[in-house]
Design an enzyme around this catalytic site. Structure first.
Site: not given
Ligand code: UDP
Length: 324
Positions: A37, A150, A154
């Site tokens: 971010g 990934y 998840k």
């Protein structure tokens, strides 16, 4: 007035979500460690008295507990994202994604605060079907190929969220995003639309990976945040997994051509083999399009923009920003 905590609130989706809730009059708390971010994403929100931000990691339990105590809902977006980052930093991806979700659910269940967990269409893996439905099998490649770590991380997050609902009655919702796009998305971690738009505007080669026949459906960030805002108020969504996506899809080569045309760019379109773009043995998903009938029934969700309209807005944003 309602209060919400957004983890990863300084990210691309998180900053749009913060704006959305502030516009609705919520008090918005965010936590972000600025790993992917950026403070620039929330610069314009910092002076709003209803917005407060904590620059820290979700794994800092005492801070998280204090924040969770303050709010009515938690939206957990903080995660390692972007195929490029994931392939380069698998240890970080696996550890961070699983640990962070574990902390969020554990602390939220102490206070029985509803949690929405962000997952991804990546979990469908190599499923070869026209429309991906929430009940479909998840088809991952081997563990030799780090792309899939990934999705695997998840999937554990999803199981954890559903398990907390079933075993501990914690209201949890899992959403699977399908290639969300919009202003402020960075191309740094691989995302194709901001990369192609910047390449086209700078007159650099537009880099199509593989042969460009792989297809994706792109979702407008405004539709994603609207859907999240509705879903947290919908008890019928508790304990469930929900696709958020767009019904229109496009091949990556056609995406490159459309962006070149819309930007009136002189860029060349070039093909880059996957092993050069990512790593040897890299596997891509040939297609990825959501069945959105569940979310449509639940909250009346419908995509509000065509791909062309989304691209035009993103191009305008990138033009304005490169001039600054
Ligand atoms: N891609 C591309 N050129 C780029 C970046 C991405 O052709 O510079 C391709 C990528 O291989 C994939 C698609 O665009 O087939 C979408 O990639 P992205 O990383 O945005 O999301 P994914 O759907 O792979 O998670």
């Amino acid at each position: 007035m309602e209060k919400v905590l957004i983890t990863g609130g300084a990210g691309f989706i998180g900053s749009h979500l913060s704006e959305y809730f502030l516009q609705k009059g919520y008090e918005v708390y965010i936590i972000d460690d600025l790993s992917t971010g950026s403070i620039r994403n929330i610069e314009h929100l910092k002076s709003n008295p209803k917005f407060s931000y904590t620059l820290d990691n979700v794994l800092n339990k005492s801070i998280m507990l204090e924040l969770i105590d303050k709010v009515d809902y938690i939206i957990h977006l903080a995660a390692a994202v972007g195929v490029k980052l994931i392939v380069q930093r698998p240890v970080y991806t696996i550890e961070n994604n699983i640990e962070a979700t574990k902390v969020v659910l554990e602390l939220a269940s102490k206070k029985m605060k509803p949690v929405l967990i962000a997952s991804t269409s990546e979990v469908y893996g190599k499923l070869d079907k026209e429309l991906f439905n929430e009940r479909d099998n998840l088809v991952l490649g081997s563990t030799y190929n780090f792309r899939w770590c990934y999705a695997a991380s998840k999937i554990i997050d999803e199981f954890l969220a559903i398990a907390y609902y079933r075993e501990k009655r914690l209201p949890t919702i899992v959403v699977r995003f399908f290639n969300t796009i919009g202003p402020r998305q960075t191309g740094q971690y691989g995302m194709v639309v901001p990369r192609f738009v910047r390449q086209a505007l700078r007159g650099e080669p537009i880099t199509v990976y593989g042969n460009g026949t792989q297809r994706r459906s792109f979702t407008w960030v405004g539709d994603v945040v609207w859907a999240i805002g509705k879903l947290i108020h919908e008890p019928k969504a508790y304990g469930d997994v929900i696709n958020i996506g767009h019904v229109e899809d496009i091949s990556i080569i056609d995406l490159a051509k459309q962006i070149k045309e819309l930007t009136k760019s002189k860029s060349k379109i070039v093909f880059v083999p996957y092993e050069k773009a990512y790593e040897p043995g890299f596997e891509d998903m040939p297609r990825r399009k959501p069945d959105i009938s569940k979310i449509n029934k639940l909250i009346g969700y419908k995509p509000t923009k065509s791909l062309r309209e989304m691209l035009i807005e993103i191009i305008e944003y990138e033009k304005r920003n490169s001039e600054e």
